[in-house]
Design a protein around this motif. Structure first.
Motif, short mmCIF file in Angstrom:
data_model
loop_
_atom_site.label_atom_id
_atom_site.label_comp_id
_atom_site.label_asym_id
_atom_site.label_seq_id
_atom_site.Cartn_x
_atom_site.Cartn_y
_atom_site.Cartn_z
N TYR A 121 0.80 -1.23 0.00
CA TYR A 121 0.00 0.00 0.00
C TYR A 121 0.84 1.28 0.00
O TYR A 121 0.29 2.36 0.21
CB TYR A 121 -0.98 -0.01 1.18
N GLU A 122 2.14 1.13 -0.27
CA GLU A 122 3.06 2.26 -0.37
C GLU A 122 2.89 3.21 0.80
O GLU A 122 2.64 4.40 0.65
CB GLU A 122 2.87 2.99 -1.71
N ARG A 123 3.04 2.66 1.98
CA ARG A 123 2.91 3.44 3.21
C ARG A 123 4.09 3.14 4.12
O ARG A 123 4.85 2.22 3.86
CB ARG A 123 1.58 3.15 3.92
N THR A 124 4.24 3.93 5.16
CA THR A 124 5.29 3.72 6.14
C THR A 124 4.70 3.80 7.54
O THR A 124 3.56 4.24 7.70
CB THR A 124 6.42 4.78 6.02
N GLY A 125 5.48 3.42 8.51
CA GLY A 125 5.05 3.56 9.90
C GLY A 125 4.44 2.31 10.48
O GLY A 125 4.37 1.26 9.84
N HIS A 126 3.98 2.47 11.71
CA HIS A 126 3.40 1.34 12.44
C HIS A 126 2.07 0.92 11.84
O HIS A 126 1.26 1.76 11.47
CB HIS A 126 3.16 1.73 13.90
N LEU A 127 1.86 -0.37 11.77
CA LEU A 127 0.58 -0.91 11.35
C LEU A 127 -0.25 -1.28 12.57
O LEU A 127 -1.45 -1.07 12.61
CB LEU A 127 0.78 -2.13 10.46
N PHE A 128 0.42 -1.83 13.58
CA PHE A 128 -0.28 -2.30 14.77
C PHE A 128 -0.12 -1.32 15.93
O PHE A 128 0.91 -0.70 16.09
CB PHE A 128 0.24 -3.68 15.19
N GLU A 129 -1.19 -1.23 16.72
CA GLU A 129 -1.22 -0.37 17.90
C GLU A 129 -0.53 -1.10 19.04
O GLU A 129 -0.86 -2.25 19.32
CB GLU A 129 -2.70 -0.13 18.24
N ARG A 130 0.40 -0.46 19.71
CA ARG A 130 1.15 -1.01 20.84
C ARG A 130 1.49 -2.48 20.66
O ARG A 130 1.25 -3.06 19.63
CB ARG A 130 0.45 -0.74 22.17
N ARG A 131 2.04 -3.11 21.68
CA ARG A 131 2.34 -4.53 21.57
C ARG A 131 1.06 -5.33 21.78
O ARG A 131 0.06 -4.81 22.29
CB ARG A 131 3.44 -4.95 22.52
N HIS A 132 1.09 -6.56 21.39
CA HIS A 132 -0.11 -7.40 21.46
C HIS A 132 -0.59 -7.57 22.90
O HIS A 132 0.19 -7.49 23.84
CB HIS A 132 0.18 -8.77 20.85
N ARG A 133 -1.86 -7.79 23.04
CA ARG A 133 -2.42 -8.17 24.34
C ARG A 133 -2.46 -9.69 24.39
O ARG A 133 -2.84 -10.33 23.41
CB ARG A 133 -3.84 -7.61 24.49
N ALA A 134 -2.08 -10.27 25.50
CA ALA A 134 -2.10 -11.71 25.66
C ALA A 134 -2.60 -12.05 27.06
O ALA A 134 -2.01 -11.63 28.05
CB ALA A 134 -0.71 -12.30 25.44
N MET A 135 -3.69 -12.79 27.12
CA MET A 135 -4.25 -13.22 28.40
C MET A 135 -4.08 -14.73 28.52
O MET A 135 -4.48 -15.47 27.61
CB MET A 135 -5.75 -12.86 28.49
N TYR A 136 -3.51 -15.16 29.61
CA TYR A 136 -3.29 -16.57 29.86
C TYR A 136 -4.63 -17.24 30.17
O TYR A 136 -5.42 -16.74 30.96
CB TYR A 136 -2.31 -16.75 31.03
N VAL A 137 -4.89 -18.37 29.52
CA VAL A 137 -6.13 -19.11 29.71
C VAL A 137 -5.92 -20.09 30.86
O VAL A 137 -5.10 -21.01 30.76
CB VAL A 137 -6.54 -19.86 28.42
N LEU A 138 -6.65 -19.88 31.94
CA LEU A 138 -6.42 -20.64 33.17
C LEU A 138 -7.15 -21.97 33.26
O LEU A 138 -6.76 -22.84 34.02
CB LEU A 138 -6.82 -19.78 34.37
N SER A 139 -8.25 -22.13 32.51
CA SER A 139 -9.05 -23.35 32.67
C SER A 139 -9.69 -23.76 31.34
O SER A 139 -9.78 -22.98 30.40
CB SER A 139 -10.14 -23.14 33.71
N GLU A 140 -10.17 -24.99 31.33
CA GLU A 140 -10.88 -25.51 30.15
C GLU A 140 -12.18 -24.74 29.92
O GLU A 140 -12.56 -24.48 28.78
CB GLU A 140 -11.15 -27.00 30.33
#
Length: 156
Positions: free
Chosen positions: A91-110
């Motif tokens: 797309y002939e663009r520059t700069g960040h595509l994603f906002e901040r670092r990813h969010r990751a939540m640990y899944v504690l149970s089934e």
């Protein structure tokens, strides 16, 4: 003040969310999502992870992913960097595509994992993009209902 370290549990399941910078689209055309999926497939093999559920919305993505010995951040950083380079060139663009670092939540149970998969699959419904989650092409819901279309997705 430094960022807090993420929890790394080998064999653990995580809910990952990536959002476009300023909530801008990260997918503009079908080809964009196909490129994302090709990169994801490579990354899952390279980092020995299993993807259990996903949804590619226009400006964000959801993944339910199981990691191995390598921390989750390495896969996500590699994936986002590769995709952003491809996207920016296309797309002939520059700069960040994603906002901040990813969010990751640990899944504690089934139970939480079951709720998470349902939440991910209902995202297009909640966004009023479809009336039934099976109608949304860019989610793993069809794979669960009709059988897996992707070798890189684990539905069991």
């Amino acid at each position: 003040m430094p960022r807090r370290r993420r929890i790394h549990v080998p064999g653990g399941f995580y809910h990952v969310i990536l959002r476009g910078n300023n909530r801008a689209p990260i997918f503009r055309q079908t080809e964009d999502r196909a490129s994302w999926e090709a990169l994801l497939s490579s990354g899952l093999k390279q980092y020995e992870c299993s993807l259990h559920s996903y949804c590619w919305m226009t400006n964000h993505v959801h993944l339910a992913i199981q990691i191995n010995e390598v921390p989750l951040g390495r896969l996500i950083r590699w994936l986002c960097t590769q995709y952003a380079r491809w996207f920016n060139k296309k797309y002939e663009r520059t700069g960040h595509l994603f906002e901040r670092r990813h969010r990751a939540m640990y899944v504690l149970s089934e139970e939480y994992m079951t709720t998470l998969v349902r939440y991910i699959h209902r995202n297009p419904l909640e966004g009023k993009l479809v009336r039934d989650p099976i109608d949304y092409e860019w989610s793993s819901h069809r794979d669960y209902i009709c059988g897996s279309r992707h070798t890189w997705l684990t539905t069991d």
